[in-house]
Design an enzyme around this catalytic site. Structure first.
Site, mmCIF file in Angstrom:
data_model
loop_
_atom_site.group_PDB
_atom_site.id
_atom_site.type_symbol
_atom_site.label_atom_id
_atom_site.label_comp_id
_atom_site.label_asym_id
_atom_site.label_seq_id
_atom_site.Cartn_x
_atom_site.Cartn_y
_atom_site.Cartn_z
ATOM 1 N N CYS A 144 -41.489 13.170 -34.447
ATOM 2 C CA CYS A 144 -41.490 12.488 -33.151
ATOM 3 C C CYS A 144 -40.520 13.160 -32.190
ATOM 4 O O CYS A 144 -39.302 12.949 -32.277
ATOM 5 C CB CYS A 144 -41.142 11.012 -33.334
ATOM 6 S SG CYS A 144 -41.068 10.085 -31.794
ATOM 7 N N CYS A 147 -38.648 10.717 -29.837
ATOM 8 C CA CYS A 147 -37.623 9.923 -30.548
ATOM 9 C C CYS A 147 -36.361 10.738 -30.806
ATOM 10 O O CYS A 147 -35.245 10.218 -30.668
ATOM 11 C CB CYS A 147 -38.168 9.433 -31.890
ATOM 12 S SG CYS A 147 -39.710 8.528 -31.812
ATOM 13 N N ASP A 148 -36.533 11.985 -31.203
ATOM 14 C CA ASP A 148 -35.404 12.758 -31.743
ATOM 15 C C ASP A 148 -35.060 14.021 -30.967
ATOM 16 O O ASP A 148 -34.085 14.700 -31.304
ATOM 17 C CB ASP A 148 -35.723 13.153 -33.200
ATOM 18 C CG ASP A 148 -35.943 11.945 -34.090
ATOM 19 O OD1 ASP A 148 -35.275 10.925 -33.863
ATOM 20 O OD2 ASP A 148 -36.796 12.010 -34.991
#
Length: 319
Positions: A144, A147-148
């Site tokens: 992701c 997300c990261d």
């Protein structure tokens, strides 16, 4: 005993429509069904918005705003669902009874009854299926970007995959990373010309074709990647710099989230749900939309299209 009263209470607890999943397909269905005044419930196991939340760049959805992300688009869809009266609940579906006119959905926290169901469970990212993949998850490896990606600011990042999603996520990662290297097993990137051109014009992105990730290296964190050049069958190792960590983001395809429906609905050999053009499955009153169904193109716009079609046909089915 007033049986008419009991029956009225029972019927009031039955939804016209329950939507399982809250990606673009499920949210689109929720907008249309809510606006049609159908008593609608959307059940989501994780985070409302679905797979689109992992998309950093939204450029080909009609009406998308400049610098739109998957999350921003999903949030607007979610607000529309609420505006038109759709209810939302976080729960996990464990079992279903689809054979009767009133369907039963058994979840972890409750049991729901409904006249119709739209399945919008989407798909999940495939893994590389190599040693230590799970071990390095969250320690340099991710599925992701949105997300990261911010965790790898000014670091070297590698992206395994050569399709549309891999290139889009690389564009997003390029905002944070010092350098993004796309490791594609294909001879050339398999994406739209628009996205390919954007990738080519991004200075800190490079593409290595015919590259397959074969080994992950490091002790507690990922600090090396071994690849095989498929054209010349030569192994190459990429190592972290002075910071001691590199990022690997994996985008190598999708698997439909349809295990729950095996033996209940007609699936193809890959596990995707078979539907007709009305989004109807083989069971009356049960529909499927978005990435979990058999289709040629899996994009936000096609999922939204599926959701609208299914909701309109649910309205006709209920009468």
């Amino acid at each position: 005993m007033n049986y008419n009263y009991i029956e009225a209470i029972y019927m009031n607890n039955i939804y016209d429509l329950i939507i399982i999943g809250s990606g673009p397909g499920g949210l689109s269905a929720g907008i249309y069904s809510g606006r049609a005044k159908l008593k609608t419930l959307i059940i989501e196991k994780k985070t409302f918005g679905g797979q689109i939340l992992n998309t950093g760049v939204i450029a080909n959805y009609p009406g998308a705003l400049e610098e739109d992300t998957g999350a921003s688009l999903a949030n607007r869809m979610l607000e529309q669902c609420k505006k038109f009266g759709a209810e939302l609940v976080k729960d996990e579906v464990l079992d279903l009874d689809l054979q009767n006119d009133i369907k039963t959905i058994k979840c972890k926290n409750s049991i729901y009854k409904t006249k119709a169901i739209i399945i919008a469970t989407g798909s999940k990212h495939k893994k590389l299926n190599i040693d230590r993949e799970d071990e390095f998850l969250g320690k340099g490896l991710s599925y992701c970007a949105i997300c990261d990606g911010h965790l790898f600011e000014d670091l070297d990042v590698y992206v395994a995959g050569g399709g549309e999603s891999a290139v889009k996520e690389s564009l997003y990662l390029s905002k944070f990373a010092k350098k993004v290297t796309i490791l594609s097993k294909y001879d050339k990137l398999k994406c739209s010309e628009y996205i390919k051109e954007k990738c080519t014009n991004t200075k800190n992105i490079q593409v290595i074709n015919n590259a397959k990730v074969t080994q992950l290296l490091g002790e507690d964190i990922l600090n090396g990647i071994k690849i095989t050049d498929l054209k010349i069958n030569k192994e190459i190792i990429f190592e972290a710099g002075e910071d001691g960590i590199i990022g690997l983001f994996v985008f190598v395809g999708l698997t439909p989230q349809t295990d729950l429906f095996k033996g209940l609905l007609n699936l193809d050999e890959k596990g995707y749900i078979k539907t007709n053009e009305k989004m109807e499955t083989n069971i009356k009153g049960v529909y499927a939309v978005g990435d979990c169904r058999v289709k040629d193109l899996r994009q936000v716009i096609t999922a939204s299209n599926d959701g609208a079609i299914a909701a309109i046909n649910v309205e006709k089915y209920i009468g």
